[in-house]
Design a protein around this motif. Sequence first.
Motif, short mmCIF file in Angstrom:
data_model
loop_
_atom_site.label_atom_id
_atom_site.label_comp_id
_atom_site.label_asym_id
_atom_site.label_seq_id
_atom_site.Cartn_x
_atom_site.Cartn_y
_atom_site.Cartn_z
N ARG A 228 0.73 -1.23 -0.09
CA ARG A 228 -0.03 0.05 0.05
C ARG A 228 0.76 1.15 0.04
O ARG A 228 0.63 2.19 -0.63
CB ARG A 228 -0.93 0.03 1.22
CG ARG A 228 -1.82 -0.99 1.25
CD ARG A 228 -3.14 -0.78 0.45
NE ARG A 228 -2.88 -0.34 -0.83
CZ ARG A 228 -2.60 -1.13 -1.90
NH1 ARG A 228 -2.49 -2.27 -1.91
NH2 ARG A 228 -2.45 -0.72 -3.21
N ARG A 229 1.83 1.30 0.90
CA ARG A 229 2.53 2.54 1.16
C ARG A 229 3.50 2.95 -0.17
O ARG A 229 3.69 3.89 -0.79
CB ARG A 229 3.57 2.43 2.32
CG ARG A 229 2.80 2.34 3.54
CD ARG A 229 1.84 3.32 3.78
NE ARG A 229 2.47 4.62 3.68
CZ ARG A 229 1.79 5.75 3.68
NH1 ARG A 229 0.50 6.01 4.06
NH2 ARG A 229 2.49 7.02 3.91
N ASP B 296 9.13 -7.04 -4.85
CA ASP B 296 8.14 -7.65 -4.07
C ASP B 296 7.88 -9.15 -4.45
O ASP B 296 7.77 -9.63 -5.50
CB ASP B 296 6.85 -6.60 -4.43
CG ASP B 296 5.78 -6.74 -3.10
OD1 ASP B 296 5.50 -5.74 -2.38
OD2 ASP B 296 5.27 -7.93 -2.97
N HIS C 294 12.38 -3.82 8.37
CA HIS C 294 13.20 -2.65 7.77
C HIS C 294 14.74 -2.54 8.11
O HIS C 294 15.28 -1.88 7.21
CB HIS C 294 12.51 -1.43 8.73
CG HIS C 294 11.08 -1.04 8.41
ND1 HIS C 294 10.43 -0.18 8.87
CD2 HIS C 294 10.27 -1.51 7.31
CE1 HIS C 294 9.00 -0.14 8.48
NE2 HIS C 294 9.13 -0.99 7.51
N GLN D 142 7.05 -4.55 5.48
CA GLN D 142 6.41 -4.31 6.72
C GLN D 142 7.54 -4.18 8.24
O GLN D 142 8.95 -4.31 7.80
CB GLN D 142 5.69 -5.87 7.32
CG GLN D 142 4.42 -5.69 6.64
CD GLN D 142 3.49 -4.76 7.00
OE1 GLN D 142 3.70 -4.12 8.22
NE2 GLN D 142 2.41 -4.50 6.37
N ASP D 143 6.83 -3.58 9.22
CA ASP D 143 7.85 -3.13 10.35
C ASP D 143 9.03 -3.89 10.57
O ASP D 143 10.08 -3.52 10.98
CB ASP D 143 6.91 -2.92 11.62
CG ASP D 143 5.93 -2.14 11.55
OD1 ASP D 143 5.58 -1.66 10.35
OD2 ASP D 143 5.07 -1.63 12.37
N ARG E 297 1.40 -7.50 -7.51
CA ARG E 297 2.02 -6.11 -7.18
C ARG E 297 3.00 -5.72 -7.92
O ARG E 297 3.25 -4.45 -8.08
CB ARG E 297 2.00 -5.99 -5.51
CG ARG E 297 0.86 -6.13 -4.66
CD ARG E 297 1.12 -6.16 -3.23
NE ARG E 297 0.42 -7.46 -2.84
CZ ARG E 297 0.53 -7.85 -1.69
NH1 ARG E 297 1.51 -7.32 -0.77
NH2 ARG E 297 -0.10 -8.92 -1.13
N TRP F 196 13.64 -8.09 -1.71
CA TRP F 196 14.72 -6.89 -1.70
C TRP F 196 16.20 -7.51 -1.62
O TRP F 196 16.87 -6.79 -1.98
CB TRP F 196 14.27 -6.16 -0.26
CG TRP F 196 14.53 -6.89 1.06
CD1 TRP F 196 13.54 -7.47 1.69
CD2 TRP F 196 15.93 -7.01 1.51
NE1 TRP F 196 14.12 -8.02 2.86
CE2 TRP F 196 15.49 -7.93 2.71
CE3 TRP F 196 17.12 -6.76 1.45
CZ2 TRP F 196 16.48 -8.35 3.85
CZ3 TRP F 196 18.27 -7.20 2.41
CH2 TRP F 196 18.02 -7.85 3.42
N GLU G 26 10.35 3.62 5.57
CA GLU G 26 9.02 3.66 6.16
C GLU G 26 9.19 3.78 7.83
O GLU G 26 10.27 3.16 8.32
CB GLU G 26 8.24 2.40 6.04
CG GLU G 26 6.92 2.98 4.81
CD GLU G 26 5.96 4.23 5.38
OE1 GLU G 26 6.33 4.51 6.46
OE2 GLU G 26 5.35 4.49 4.58
#
Length: 427
Positions: free
Chosen positions: A13-14, A37, A83, A79-80, A42, A61, A100
């Motif tokens: 989404r981001r 991804d 990172h 996601q968190d 996506r 990644w 993010e």
Amino acid sequence: MEPIRVLVLGAGRRGTDAYAPYALKNPDKLQITGVADPSEIRREHMRIRHNIPPENCFASWQACLERPRFADAVFICTQDRMHFEPAMKAIEAGYDILLEKPIAPTARECSLIERAAREAGVKVLVCHVLRYANHYRKVKEIVDSGLIGEIVHINHIEAVGDFHQAHSYVRGNWNNSETSSPMILAKSCHDMDLLRWIIGKKCTRLSSFGSLKYFNRTHMPEGAPPRCTDGCPHAAECPYNAVKVYCSPDTSYWFRAAATGDPNPTQEKLLEAVRTGPYGRCVFQCDNNVVDHMVVNLEFEGEVTVAFTMAAFTPAIEREMTIMGTKGYLRGSLKQEKIWVTDFLTGHTEEIGTRNGQFGQIGHGGGDEGLVRDFVRVLRGEETGDRVTEIGISCESHMIAFAAEESRISGSVIDMETFMRRQADKV
Ligand SMILES: NC(=O)c1ccc[n+]([C@@H]2O[C@H](COP(=O)([O-])OP(=O)(O)OC[C@H]3O[C@@H](n4cnc5c(N)ncnc54)[C@H](O)[C@@H]3O)[C@@H](O)[C@H]2O)c1
């Protein structure tokens, strides 16, 4: 000047909807030249939209960053808990980074990224999008102008919205601190950043209370099945009935795309997502453990105090800030995009609109787009100073969130200097 070439790591989404669109509007400033991804849907969506060469599309990644550096910067939008590793690897490869929030779910990892970036001389901007929203830039401008005198106290409320809580923090990606991060970090690191920035002083002490009071099994209505689609006898009177909320044409694109994990969330895909995916679960029977209400009392240098509230039980997503100064009073509503300033001398209240004509209200009051604009400016050397959320500044406000969580759990008042020293010893 050539456009900045960016690789998007995490086309969710981001990555897809919040930041990459700036490149489509401003191709002379920014180009998305690679994407990573695991989701083919996506990845393809991004490849087609941005005309990315197929050889620059990767299933992770890791695969993308294995290749020697082939762009100027990366957007880390995974996601968190994903990172830290890409950030460290990207720093090592010499990429500038739009990272993010949260920087990382532990204080130690945040500090390690900050140190690595400093030592490598790469620029890392953290996505505290609200700092780039016209609304908060105006609040900061008024405070700095001295119009309301010295700040004495701030009352800041983050109204999460009951449906937003149910979606993201009960059923969704940020519902469990073991798999994402504590809610004060995931949701309110933005607020800690805003407070630190607007006050312009260091936080000295804080205390916090809060819990997961409502969205748990204690409040499950009798006979409710684990999924809303399994004939729940309470479907008609439950505000969180997944079929009602996700399959309604009134539900926003963001929620529909997030629930299906698909940039093209058709009705058929939504029904399938509700029937089989996490967003169809009864909100009283999920694996969530993050709070649904939390307060933090903070003291900043110069005897400035702050009362911060984050709560799920509100009809809309909103942030309201009241700043009490020695000469005046400022009240701001992000949702209404208005600020009211009262002068104690005259008693007059002025209403100031904060809508950004260029970016509009979408995307955090225009902050999503403003952030990417400023990221480009920072990389071109056109923007510096405390208007931008450089990682060192963001690390400091993240530490406030970590300390608040420690206080909530331990029931103690946290002295920030001691807390910071303890964190530094761990790095
Ligand atoms: N700044 C803000 O205001 C704001 C708002 C919402 C979310 N966020 C943060 O943004 C981040 C992303 O959130 P989102 O809603 O876009 O999540 P998302 O789940 O939609 O996107 C994450 C993407 O990462 C992909 N991914 C998984 N493993 C990968 C790998 N190995 N390599 C590359 N990609 C991989 C997933 O397939 C997914 O498409 C989170 O950390 C979240 O907390 C920030």
